[in-house]
Structures are given as C-alpha cells and as structure tokens.
Design an enzyme around this catalytic site. Structure first.
Site, PDB file in Angstrom:
ATOM      1  N   SER A  78      81.842 -53.905  37.622  1.00  0.00           N
ATOM      2  CA  SER A  78      82.178 -54.309  36.250  1.00  0.00           C
ATOM      3  C   SER A  78      83.502 -55.053  36.199  1.00  0.00           C
ATOM      4  O   SER A  78      84.347 -54.930  37.087  1.00  0.00           O
ATOM      5  CB  SER A  78      82.263 -53.075  35.352  1.00  0.00           C
TER       6      SER A  78
HETATM    7  N1  SAH Z   1      80.311 -48.381  37.977  1.00  0.00           N
HETATM    8  C1  SAH Z   1      80.012 -49.424  38.948  1.00  0.00           C
HETATM    9  C2  SAH Z   1      79.235 -50.582  38.378  1.00  0.00           C
HETATM   10  C3  SAH Z   1      77.866 -50.170  38.066  1.00  0.00           C
HETATM   11  S1  SAH Z   1      76.613 -51.404  38.048  1.00  0.00           S
HETATM   12  C4  SAH Z   1      81.258 -49.919  39.635  1.00  0.00           C
HETATM   13  O1  SAH Z   1      82.362 -49.456  39.306  1.00  0.00           O
HETATM   14  O2  SAH Z   1      81.128 -50.755  40.528  1.00  0.00           O
HETATM   15  C5  SAH Z   1      75.325 -50.324  37.502  1.00  0.00           C
HETATM   16  C6  SAH Z   1      74.818 -49.360  38.541  1.00  0.00           C
HETATM   17  O3  SAH Z   1      73.899 -48.502  37.891  1.00  0.00           O
HETATM   18  C7  SAH Z   1      74.035 -50.043  39.658  1.00  0.00           C
HETATM   19  O4  SAH Z   1      74.607 -49.722  40.898  1.00  0.00           O
HETATM   20  C8  SAH Z   1      72.628 -49.470  39.529  1.00  0.00           C
HETATM   21  O5  SAH Z   1      71.979 -49.237  40.781  1.00  0.00           O
HETATM   22  C9  SAH Z   1      72.894 -48.166  38.813  1.00  0.00           C
HETATM   23  N2  SAH Z   1      71.748 -47.608  38.089  1.00  0.00           N
HETATM   24  C10 SAH Z   1      70.856 -48.233  37.286  1.00  0.00           C
HETATM   25  N3  SAH Z   1      69.949 -47.348  36.809  1.00  0.00           N
HETATM   26  C11 SAH Z   1      70.293 -46.125  37.315  1.00  0.00           C
HETATM   27  C12 SAH Z   1      69.750 -44.807  37.194  1.00  0.00           C
HETATM   28  N4  SAH Z   1      68.679 -44.546  36.449  1.00  0.00           N
HETATM   29  N5  SAH Z   1      70.357 -43.819  37.860  1.00  0.00           N
HETATM   30  C13 SAH Z   1      71.452 -44.039  38.631  1.00  0.00           C
HETATM   31  N6  SAH Z   1      72.009 -45.257  38.786  1.00  0.00           N
HETATM   32  C14 SAH Z   1      71.447 -46.282  38.126  1.00  0.00           C
END
Ligand code: SAH
Length: 217
Positions: A64
């Site tokens: 992000s």
């Molecule tokens: N917080 C992260 C950015 C997240 S991007 C950082 O600091 O880099 C969103 C993430 O959510 C992705 O890695 C994706 O794989 C995950 N995601 C999406 N759906 C999900 C689910 N149902 N359970 C767990 N993770 C999920």
C-alpha cells in the site's frame, strides 16, 4: 525526483510527505520511521520505496501507499498492550509498522509465498512479536480471538461477519469496503456493549479480498 538524494534525505522527505498527507499521530510516525519500507520492496521498484505510491509485489498484489498505511495505522489507535489482527499480509510492511506499537500482531494472507517472504523479512529484522498464518483471513483467526484491533488491507463488499465477531467489546476495526474495481471507502468500526458504530474516513483503492487459499505460485 529523488535522483542523487541520499537514503537519509529520502527518508526525511518520506516522513515529511506523510505529515503533509495527514499522518500526524506521533506514535505512528515513530513506527514508520523505524521500519524501512525499502526492506519490503524488491527488484526494479526498490528505488521507489520512499515515494508515496503503492508498488507491485509478488503474486499480483501491491504494497500500500505509505500515507494510506499511516492513516490506517493512526485510525486504529493501537496501544502497547494490544493484540492486533491484520488480514492481508502482502509484503509485511503494514504488519511490521503495527508491531512497533502493539504487543503482538497476527497477520494472515491467502498467498503462501507472500507469507513465507514476509516471515523471512520479520526474522531478519528480529521482529519477534509477529505471528504469520496462511489462509482465508475473512474467517479471522478463531483460535486467537478476540482481538483489540483488526485491520483489513484488502477490500470486501462489507465488513466480514467473523471479523466483527472476533473484535473485543471496546475494540476498533479499520477496513476498506466497496466493489474492487471502483473507489472504496475506508471505514472504522467501533464495537461497544450493544453493537457496532460505523464511521467513514476517506476514499481508498485496495485489491479485493478474495475467498479461499491461493495455489502455490
Ligand atoms: N498490507 C499489505 C498490503 C496488502 S495487499 C502490505 O503492507 O504490503 C492485499 C493482500 O490481501 C494481498 O497480499 C492478498 O493476497 C491478501 N488477501 C486478499 N484476500 C485475502 C483473504 N481472503 N485472506 C487473506 N489475505 C487476503
């Protein structure tokens, strides 16, 4: 823009930009000063780690935008006694920032590879208060619940019921809600004795919360 600037200068600029975009909570700024975003971005994009933009990571996901990490962190009002659940480990950056402020961070992602890579970074940082999980985070972590704070870093259409249920009374959850291909709203949920209060903070754009565990990639 940053050509020729030293890492120290870039980091100063990074903190200045965070403040100018509304990240004013000093505990959040201290945490973001301690955690090097450059550790969480690889390859071609590493040199843009201190710019205020989302960047691609493995598995088609994104780390992000730092100002959004800062705004979500300060909205969460984390205290040092708190146990925090993060859904969406991604690069691990948000979890590492939270780990500076909380007692323990539980972070879960549906991509095994992202979890492995984030874990390796936490080990290198000797950040011992983060516990990682591979799985569908929309079910939360019933065995570790309830949580003082929950942060979701992928967008669902609505706050997932199991996450609402795993929030302590008096707890706070911050999450983006809305359709994945449109602008979403960042929401803060307060759980009180008799129900939940919802507050809309700003518009954001996140990758979608997807059901199930991803295949190895
Ligand atoms: N917080 C992260 C950015 C997240 S991007 C950082 O600091 O880099 C969103 C993430 O959510 C992705 O890695 C994706 O794989 C995950 N995601 C999406 N759906 C999900 C689910 N149902 N359970 C767990 N993770 C999920």
């Amino acid at each position: 823009m940053n050509d020729g600037a030293s890492i120290a200068e870039r980091k100063m600029q990074f903190l200045y930009t965070l403040r100018s975009r509304g990240v004013t909570d000093s505990a959040t700024l201290v945490a973001m000063e301690k955690v090097d975003r450059g550790d969480f971005v690889r390859g071609l994009f590493a040199e843009r780690a201190y710019e205020d933009m989302p960047l691609p990571i493995a598995c088609g996901q994104t780390i992000s935008q730092p100002s959004v990490v800062g705004l979500m962190t300060q909205a969460l009002q984390v205290a040092s006694r708190h146990r925090v659940l993060e859904v969406g480990t991604g690069s691990g950056y948000q979890a590492a920032v939270l780990a500076q402020m909380a007692r323990r961070v539980y972070t879960i992602d549906r991509h095994p590879r992202l979890v492995r890579e984030a874990e390796a970074i936490f080990d290198r940082m000797e950040q011992g208060n983060i516990t990682t999980f591979t799985g569908d985070g929309s079910h939360g972590l019933p065995d570790q619940a309830p949580f003082d704070r929950i942060i979701v870093t992928a967008a669902a259409e609505d706050a997932p019921g199991p996450l609402l249920a795993q929030l302590k009374i008096g707890g706070i959850m911050v999450l983006p809600v809305g359709q994945s291909d449109t602008v979403q709203s960042l929401i803060r949920v307060h759980r009180h004795e008799t129900g939940y209060d919802y507050e809309e903070l700003r518009s954001v754009r996140f990758v979608p919360l997807v059901e199930g565990v991803a295949k190895e990639d």
